[in-house]
Design a protein around this motif. Structure first.
Motif, PDB file in Angstrom:
ATOM      1  N   TRP A 165     -50.557 103.774 115.708  1.00  0.00           N
ATOM      2  CA  TRP A 165     -51.978 103.452 115.643  1.00  0.00           C
ATOM      3  C   TRP A 165     -52.108 101.986 115.242  1.00  0.00           C
ATOM      4  O   TRP A 165     -51.169 101.393 114.727  1.00  0.00           O
ATOM      5  N   CYS A 166     -53.286 101.408 115.442  1.00  0.00           N
ATOM      6  CA  CYS A 166     -53.437  99.969 115.227  1.00  0.00           C
ATOM      7  C   CYS A 166     -53.489  99.585 113.760  1.00  0.00           C
ATOM      8  O   CYS A 166     -53.307  98.424 113.419  1.00  0.00           O
ATOM      9  N   GLY A 167     -53.735 100.527 112.861  1.00  0.00           N
ATOM     10  CA  GLY A 167     -53.834 100.218 111.446  1.00  0.00           C
ATOM     11  C   GLY A 167     -55.249 100.294 110.930  1.00  0.00           C
ATOM     12  O   GLY A 167     -55.480 100.577 109.749  1.00  0.00           O
ATOM     13  N   ARG A 168     -56.228 100.036 111.793  1.00  0.00           N
ATOM     14  CA  ARG A 168     -57.623 100.213 111.384  1.00  0.00           C
ATOM     15  C   ARG A 168     -57.989 101.691 111.384  1.00  0.00           C
ATOM     16  O   ARG A 168     -58.837 102.137 110.617  1.00  0.00           O
ATOM     17  N   ALA A 169     -57.389 102.416 112.284  1.00  0.00           N
ATOM     18  CA  ALA A 169     -57.562 103.866 112.346  1.00  0.00           C
ATOM     19  C   ALA A 169     -56.188 104.504 112.223  1.00  0.00           C
ATOM     20  O   ALA A 169     -55.164 103.845 112.406  1.00  0.00           O
ATOM     21  N   GLN A 170     -56.165 105.766 111.884  1.00  0.00           N
ATOM     22  CA  GLN A 170     -54.889 106.462 111.801  1.00  0.00           C
ATOM     23  C   GLN A 170     -55.049 107.890 112.283  1.00  0.00           C
ATOM     24  O   GLN A 170     -56.151 108.435 112.325  1.00  0.00           O
ATOM     25  N   GLY A 171     -53.913 108.493 112.654  1.00  0.00           N
ATOM     26  CA  GLY A 171     -53.933 109.853 113.147  1.00  0.00           C
ATOM     27  C   GLY A 171     -53.732 110.852 112.026  1.00  0.00           C
ATOM     28  O   GLY A 171     -53.552 110.508 110.857  1.00  0.00           O
ATOM     29  N   THR A 172     -53.754 112.128 112.399  1.00  0.00           N
ATOM     30  CA  THR A 172     -53.522 113.206 111.446  1.00  0.00           C
ATOM     31  C   THR A 172     -52.049 113.574 111.438  1.00  0.00           C
ATOM     32  O   THR A 172     -51.409 113.644 112.483  1.00  0.00           O
ATOM     33  N   PHE A 173     -51.511 113.790 110.255  1.00  0.00           N
ATOM     34  CA  PHE A 173     -50.111 114.191 110.160  1.00  0.00           C
ATOM     35  C   PHE A 173     -49.923 115.564 110.808  1.00  0.00           C
ATOM     36  O   PHE A 173     -50.600 116.524 110.447  1.00  0.00           O
ATOM     37  N   ARG A 174     -48.993 115.640 111.766  1.00  0.00           N
ATOM     38  CA  ARG A 174     -48.651 116.908 112.390  1.00  0.00           C
ATOM     39  C   ARG A 174     -47.829 117.741 111.406  1.00  0.00           C
ATOM     40  O   ARG A 174     -47.077 117.225 110.591  1.00  0.00           O
ATOM     41  N   ARG A 175     -47.945 119.045 111.477  1.00  0.00           N
ATOM     42  CA  ARG A 175     -47.434 119.909 110.415  1.00  0.00           C
ATOM     43  C   ARG A 175     -45.977 120.325 110.577  1.00  0.00           C
ATOM     44  O   ARG A 175     -45.327 120.681 109.588  1.00  0.00           O
ATOM     45  N   ALA A 176     -45.452 120.319 111.790  1.00  0.00           N
ATOM     46  CA  ALA A 176     -44.179 120.984 112.050  1.00  0.00           C
ATOM     47  C   ALA A 176     -43.045 120.488 111.157  1.00  0.00           C
ATOM     48  O   ALA A 176     -42.288 121.277 110.602  1.00  0.00           O
ATOM     49  N   VAL A 177     -42.916 119.164 111.011  1.00  0.00           N
ATOM     50  CA  VAL A 177     -41.776 118.631 110.260  1.00  0.00           C
ATOM     51  C   VAL A 177     -41.825 119.027 108.789  1.00  0.00           C
ATOM     52  O   VAL A 177     -40.795 119.116 108.119  1.00  0.00           O
TER      53      VAL A 177
END
Length: 269
Positions: A165-177
């Motif tokens: 992501w660009c740093g201004r926005a971020q994604g949600t941590f995926r759960r599997a790991v």
């Protein structure tokens, strides 16, 4: 879009801004050459494996960022030994050496990275665990493999957003790991990575997003002036704190605002 490795909406045209006044092209060439030399030097030491002291690996990783012209500030520290799942937000190719400068770890990466020039062979030789984004049926075996590594006392590093992501926005941590950490009974160490200019404002120049090429991103970073990488190592989450991977992933996702009580390191020059 894969459930395991989703795509971010960030693109170079929409999100990435230059880091202000750049350095001369000659400096950019010298910095780029230094980064490649350090990477090749790392490849030559790979056969030694764990015989290379962790402090040397951390110093080498930080030197890569500094060779690219990026000043590094690390706040906090990780446990030096024992099984540990390191999780961080993902903005740039620089995130990988920055995470290694916190603690050397077996990284989790998408299988496409195998095809990258220089970085691909380096990643494969370093023991990166590659995952196939389009084959979800391989996910349980991957989680089992990660759990086995954690049980053996290894640190495993992963960017659970699944994309840069660009740093201004971020994604949600995926759960599997996070299931691997639960199965292995090891702590989770959240890390937040942030890039800014030396005079304070946040910068998206290091972002490696969308259709951006690795060479273009390398050149943008090495010709930038005044980039600073801040790495905030949050308190570890002990095993047994959360009952399931959903709540653990939510708790591990770092916010951009530091909390009181962290230990701050001196800015590396």
């Amino acid at each position: 879009m894969s459930v395991w490795l989703p795509s971010a909406p960030c693109t170079p045209r929409a999100c990435v801004e230059p880091a202000g006044r750049g350095t001369a092209a000659l400096w950019g060439v010298l910095r780029l050459t230094a980064v490649l030399v350090l990477l090749l030097g790392g490849i030559t030491l790979l056969p030694l494996g764990r015989r290379v002291p962790a402090r040397w690996v951390r110093r080498w990783a930080r030197t890569i960022a500094r060779a690219a012209g990026v000043r590094v500030r690390i706040n906090g520290s990780a446990a030096p030994t024992g099984g540990l799942l390191l999780v961080a937000n993902h903005i740039s190719w620089l995130d990988i050496p920055l995470l290694a400068s916190v603690r050397p770890a077996r990284m989790i990466a998408k299988t496409e990275i195998r095809q990258w020039p220089v970085a691909g062979p380096l990643a494969a030789s370093a023991g990166v665990v590659f995952i196939e984004r389009d084959r979800l049926r391989t996910l349980p075996d991957t989680v089992t493999h990660i759990a086995d590594l954690l049980r053996s006392g290894a640190a495993v590093g992963v960017f659970p957003e699944g994309s840069t992501w660009c740093g201004r926005a971020q994604g949600t941590f995926r759960r599997a790991v996070f299931q691997a950490a639960l199965d292995a009974g090891v702590p989770v160490q959240p890390v937040h990575i942030h890039y800014r200019l030396a005079d304070g404002p946040a910068s998206t120049a290091p972002a490696f997003v969308g259709e951006d090429s690795l060479l273009a991103s390398l050149w943008r970073v090495t010709t930038a002036r005044g980039l600073v990488a801040e790495v905030d190592v949050r308190d570890p989450i002990p095993p047994g704190t959360f009952p399931d991977r959903r709540s653990l992933a939510h708790a591990a996702q770092p916010t951009a605002t530091p909390e009181p009580g962290w230990t701050h390191a001196v800015l590396a020059s």
